[in-house]
Design an enzyme around this catalytic site. Structure first.
Site, short mmCIF file in Angstrom:
data_model
loop_
_atom_site.label_atom_id
_atom_site.label_comp_id
_atom_site.label_asym_id
_atom_site.label_seq_id
_atom_site.Cartn_x
_atom_site.Cartn_y
_atom_site.Cartn_z
N HIS A 1 0.87 -1.19 0.00
CA HIS A 1 0.00 0.00 0.00
C HIS A 1 0.91 1.25 0.00
CE1 HIS A 1 -3.54 2.34 0.59
NE2 HIS A 1 -3.84 2.05 1.85
N ASP B 1 2.67 5.05 -6.78
CA ASP B 1 3.87 4.94 -5.96
C ASP B 1 5.14 4.80 -6.78
OD1 ASP B 1 2.67 5.07 -3.35
OD2 ASP B 1 1.69 3.20 -3.90
N HIS C 1 -2.63 -2.83 -9.61
CA HIS C 1 -3.63 -2.21 -8.74
C HIS C 1 -4.88 -3.06 -8.75
CE1 HIS C 1 -6.14 0.89 -6.96
NE2 HIS C 1 -5.01 1.38 -6.54
C1 LIG Z 1 -1.43 -3.40 -5.66
C2 LIG Z 1 -1.58 -4.90 -5.46
C3 LIG Z 1 -1.32 -5.21 -3.99
C4 LIG Z 1 -2.97 -5.31 -5.87
O1 LIG Z 1 -3.10 -6.62 -5.49
P1 LIG Z 1 -4.32 -7.57 -5.93
O2 LIG Z 1 -5.47 -6.77 -6.39
O3 LIG Z 1 -4.51 -8.52 -4.82
O4 LIG Z 1 -3.74 -8.25 -7.23
P2 LIG Z 1 -3.04 -9.66 -7.28
O5 LIG Z 1 -1.85 -9.64 -6.36
O6 LIG Z 1 -4.08 -10.70 -7.07
O7 LIG Z 1 -2.54 -9.68 -8.79
C5 LIG Z 1 -3.33 -10.08 -9.89
C6 LIG Z 1 -2.41 -10.68 -10.95
O8 LIG Z 1 -1.51 -9.64 -11.42
C7 LIG Z 1 -0.15 -9.96 -11.08
N1 LIG Z 1 0.46 -8.76 -10.52
C8 LIG Z 1 -0.16 -7.80 -9.79
N2 LIG Z 1 0.70 -6.85 -9.44
C9 LIG Z 1 1.89 -7.22 -9.96
C10 LIG Z 1 3.17 -6.64 -9.92
N3 LIG Z 1 3.39 -5.50 -9.27
N4 LIG Z 1 4.18 -7.26 -10.54
C11 LIG Z 1 3.96 -8.43 -11.21
N5 LIG Z 1 2.76 -9.03 -11.27
C12 LIG Z 1 1.75 -8.42 -10.66
C13 LIG Z 1 -0.24 -11.03 -10.01
O9 LIG Z 1 0.90 -11.85 -10.00
C14 LIG Z 1 -1.50 -11.76 -10.40
O10 LIG Z 1 -1.17 -12.61 -11.48
P3 LIG Z 1 -1.91 -14.03 -11.64
O11 LIG Z 1 -3.37 -13.67 -11.88
O12 LIG Z 1 -1.25 -14.65 -12.81
O13 LIG Z 1 -1.70 -14.77 -10.35
C15 LIG Z 1 -0.56 -5.67 -6.35
O14 LIG Z 1 -0.71 -5.23 -7.69
C16 LIG Z 1 0.85 -5.48 -5.88
O15 LIG Z 1 1.32 -6.21 -5.00
N6 LIG Z 1 1.61 -4.46 -6.46
C17 LIG Z 1 2.91 -4.17 -5.98
C18 LIG Z 1 2.83 -3.30 -4.73
C19 LIG Z 1 2.39 -1.89 -5.04
O16 LIG Z 1 2.88 -1.26 -5.95
N7 LIG Z 1 1.46 -1.38 -4.21
C20 LIG Z 1 0.95 -0.02 -4.33
C21 LIG Z 1 -0.46 0.01 -4.81
S1 LIG Z 1 -1.02 1.66 -5.15
#
Ligand SMILES: CC(C)(COP(=O)(O)OP(=O)(O)OC[C@H]1O[C@@H](n2cnc3c(N)ncnc32)[C@H](O)[C@@H]1OP(=O)(O)O)[C@@H](O)C(=O)NCCC(=O)NCCS
Length: 399
Positions: A241, A336, A280
């Site tokens: 986050h 971010d 996201h």
């Molecule tokens: C933001 C976040 C937590 C959202 O999580 P979420 O809605 O639970 O999404 P998921 O983690 O289920 O991801 C969905 C798919 O996209 C992929 N994905 C999502 N974010 C990714 C990333 N930053 N890098 C690589 N792959 C990513 C996941 O591996 C997943 O793939 P799959 O369907 O093949 O398993 C996630 O995108 C993330 O961890 N991003 C990195 C941290 C970040 O930048 N956070 C700030 C948010 S404003």
């Protein structure tokens, strides 16, 4: 429509939205994230319009009170915040006494909780819900107090770490200029103030994200606003986050030179690791906040001698999005990814990045809990029990 995440046959068939995906908490008029088209709107105004034609104080007022302020409403709002001229001495002492190498988000959380210990009136307000309208009006004043004091505490935490004395706000300066002034001891020039203002506007609210939901849950038990904001700060801190901005910058810095960026992305993909600053839950298009910040990041990095850093980031963005598109995934940079570069170019220490986010988001947190208060119902989801049944306690000496 909730994405189907799994099916559990105990005690009946249910659909589980992992991470509460698809769950709806309430109906709001505060803000709207259009994840398909990549738009973010606060009370009907696009963030691009607000960044161009307003400032953070006006946006905070908009979120909390529901309309863009008139000149006299803004003057009244500013004078309420100016009344919070100084942090209570006990909070200043607490900030000074905390280890200077603890994470500033932990220090901010402690400072906000401590502010609650000093504001006896503020603690009592929420409990008087027999007249919700009156309760909201009174608690809104507490919220404005917290908004100003959270900024003061954030600046004090940054200042103390640099070995400086805690400064009180300068009554001649607006919210953002004061934040910068209290951190550095210098009155910022207009360019610096403006960029910081844009960053605060872009992070002021963002739908039912984890920290906003945390605030809603805590306040729904009719806990006071200080406990609410302290809890939200804790939720914002993690790298998934608000802590993503510091983690994203650390990653880009670790690449070294732009020519190594492609290789760095390839190794992340090979190890199946997430790239921080991308993806996201809601956006399946470019995050509009990242679009605004990217321009500022490029300009500031070039002006302040961080060309390589910016080029590495731009290469990472191109490489990640190309690979994601090829895999049929809509993963783009989020707020971010570029906010970290902007803050770095402005000279802020990396651990302060999520603190700046927390100062900005305080407006959204308080606005959302105040909106929910008149219709308040405590949040109480359920979990499906899938553990053992009919266990019998064996005395400890027989286990
Ligand atoms: C933001 C976040 C937590 C959202 O999580 P979420 O809605 O639970 O999404 P998921 O983690 O289920 O991801 C969905 C798919 O996209 C992929 N994905 C999502 N974010 C990714 C990333 N930053 N890098 C690589 N792959 C990513 C996941 O591996 C997943 O793939 P799959 O369907 O093949 O398993 C996630 O995108 C993330 O961890 N991003 C990195 C941290 C970040 O930048 N956070 C700030 C948010 S404003």
């Amino acid at each position: 429509m909730a994405k189907f995440m799994g099916r559990v046959e105990f005690p009946c068939t249910i659909e589980l939205g992992k991470g509460l995906e698809g769950a709806i908490t309430n109906i709001t008029k505060i803000g709207y994230v259009d994840g398909q088209e990549g738009h973010l709107v606060y009370r009907g105004y696009s963030i691009e319009d607000l960044c161009e034609n307003s400032n953070y104080e006006e946006v905070a007022y908009l979120l909390i009170y529901g309309n863009l302020p008139t000149a006299s409403q803004l003057a009244d709002f500013e004078s309420k915040m100016r009344a919070e001229r100084t942090l209570p001495d006990e909070v200043k002492e607490l900030i000074k006494s905390l280890p200077h190498d603890c994470h500033p988000m932990n220090a901010l959380q402690a400072a906000v909780a401590a502010m609650g210990c000093m504001d006896h009136d503020g603690l009592e307000v929420t409990r008087h819900v027999s007249n919700p309208k009156e309760s909201v009006d009174v608690e809104r004043d507490v919220a404005v107090r917290i908004l100003a004091q959270t900024r003061n505490a954030a600046a004090a935490i940054a200042r103390v770490r640099k070995g400086g004395d805690i400064l009180d706000p300068n009554p001649e300066l607006d919210f953002t200029a004061n934040y910068l002034y209290m951190m550095s001891g210098e009155i910022p020039d207009e360019t610096r103030r403006r960029v910081m203002d844009v960053c605060l506007i872009l992070q002021a609210d963002h739908g039912m994200n984890a920290s906003t939901f945390t605030a809603m849950v805590v306040h729904s038990s009719l806990a006071d606003m200080y406990s609410t904001i302290a809890a939200a700060i804790g939720s914002l801190r993690g790298p998934l986050h608000g802590g993503a901005n510091e983690a994203a910058l650390a990653d880009i810095q670790s690449i070294g030179t732009p020519d190594k960026a492609k290789e760095w992305v390839a190794s992340r993909f090979a190890q199946n690791e997430k790239i921080i600053g991308f993806g996201h839950r809601v956006y399946k298009a470019l995050d509009p906040r990242a679009v605004v910040l990217k321009g500022h990041a490029e300009r500031l990095c070039r002006e302040h001698g961080f060309n390589d850093l910016y080029e590495s980031a731009a290469t990472v963005e191109k490489e990640v999005t190309t690979r994601m598109e090829a895999a049929g995934k809509k993963i783009y940079p989020n707020v971010d990814f570029y906010s970290g570069l902007v803050y770095h170019a402005l000279g802020f220490p990396t651990p302060q990045f999520p603190v700046i986010f927390a100062v900005a988001r305080t407006a959204g947190w308080v606005a959302r809990v105040l909106e929910y208060l008149p219709e308040n119902r405590i949040f109480r989801p359920r979990a499906v029990y899938d553990g053992a049944v009919d266990q019998k306690v064996v005395p400890i000496n027989q286990r």
